[in-house]
Design an enzyme around this catalytic site. Sequence first.
Site, PDB file in Angstrom:
ATOM      1  N   PRO A 297       0.785  -1.240   0.000  1.00  0.00           N
ATOM      2  CA  PRO A 297       0.000   0.000   0.000  1.00  0.00           C
ATOM      3  C   PRO A 297       0.818   1.293   0.000  1.00  0.00           C
ATOM      4  O   PRO A 297       0.240   2.373  -0.120  1.00  0.00           O
ATOM      5  CB  PRO A 297      -0.844  -0.112   1.283  1.00  0.00           C
ATOM      6  N   LYS A 301      -1.630   2.624  -4.611  1.00  0.00           N
ATOM      7  CA  LYS A 301      -1.934   2.290  -5.999  1.00  0.00           C
ATOM      8  C   LYS A 301      -2.998   1.210  -6.209  1.00  0.00           C
ATOM      9  O   LYS A 301      -3.527   1.074  -7.319  1.00  0.00           O
ATOM     10  CB  LYS A 301      -0.646   1.839  -6.723  1.00  0.00           C
TER      11      LYS A 301
END
Length: 394
Positions: A297, A301
């Site tokens: 994370p 994206k």
Amino acid sequence: MSIPDKTQVLIIGGGPAGLLLSQLLHLAGIDTVVLERRTRDHVLSRIRAGVLEQGTVDLLHRAGVSGRMEREGLVHSGVEIAFHGERLRIDLDDLTGGRSVTVYGQTEVTADLYAARDEMNGVVVHEAEDVTLHDVLGARPFATFRKDGQTHRIDCAFIAGCDGFHGVSRASIPETVLKTYELVYPFGWLGVLSDVPPVQEELIYAGQENGFALCSMRSLTRSRYYIQCSLEEKVDDWSDDRFWETLSGLLPGDIADRLTTGPSIEKSIAPLRSFVAEPMRHGRLFLAGDAAHIVPPTGAKGLNLAASDIHYLSQALIDHFTRSNDEGLEGYSARALARVWKAERFSWWMTTALHRFPEKGAFGARIQKAEFDYLASSRAARQSLAENYVGLPF
Ligand code: RFL
Ligand code: PHB
């Protein structure tokens, strides 16, 4: 709600990817059914992504679900990187010629999509158990599943596998066909949601000798914080006090001094992984979102990649049904993967640059410091970060 026995596109998974596809196809006059394994309440209780790229915002606008996001989302024109106490603002606006990101929770995106699907009488079957895909290499694939103790069958022209990393869609593709690439990181993220004002207006990604921390938010009164943790950690061992104390220790002193703490309203641990499955198509089955790829994370994206997959896939299906043009379907996997791999690279790089990797030793730590110094001294380096953070074009 009666369950139909056929549809044009059968969508497995009622997360953001599946619901967005259903909504975009509906607007083009294409019939869909969404099969979701969990209850709607469960799907809407998951706290996940928080940062939307401009391309995702534009796509939600085209899908007719952007009203609340435009009112409540926070537009951020910069993001901060802190490393071993030094701070650096990445001016997204200046470095990308006016682009920005929008802070608006995935939970809200999903709620807005469900509301839109309800309004248009879209069919979303919740608690669909034992979904099984059949004949995906033939001309008329179908799926079977159980709901309320009864077995159902739905025939369709195409199946969209939007059922996340642990779903049935990717697992239905023979191992001989699918090539997978995976990197599992030796740590996870412990996340806390709390109704306290964010420590500052923009996000802070902070790397330090003892690990990584992220200060994010959902609104001006709700904060989302993460700290790097070992994979052996149990959420129950983390009292709120222990969390706030550890977070404070990972932030530059002046930021830690300004931190407002309070009771957590959610606390969870997520492992970090990079994963890609190729190709993203098998006959009449098309994979999209987390079903095909996972990013750590750190680059924000995952949800944005699900959105770009759905952009390509919805266009391809619309071209098929309305113009009898299959070029988009033929090219879907290659087109989606070209963007996926660039986001994989960026997410891996952000993760590698900012987390503590004990096994990489003193050399690894000095390389991280050089990485930060390079960012601080080079506009080209900052521009590369900014261009990727706001999102490469769809
Ligand atoms: P989802 O959201 O996992 O939805 C898949 C749905 O499919 C259902 N399902 C099935 N349904 C029927 N039959 C089966 N056999 C099924 N198996 C599963 C599931 O119940 C579920 O409802 O995948 P989708 O739609 O592809 O969306 C992907 C995103 O959820 C994901 O990439 C992001 O949350 C990742 N992510 C972030 N992405 C960002 O773009 N920006 C961020 O800031 C960001 N932060 C994050 C994140 C993910 C995190 N975690 C917990 C993994 C932060 C965290 C902590
Ligand atoms: C979040 O707010 O949940 C969030 C923000 C940025 C990330 C990851 C998660 O990179």
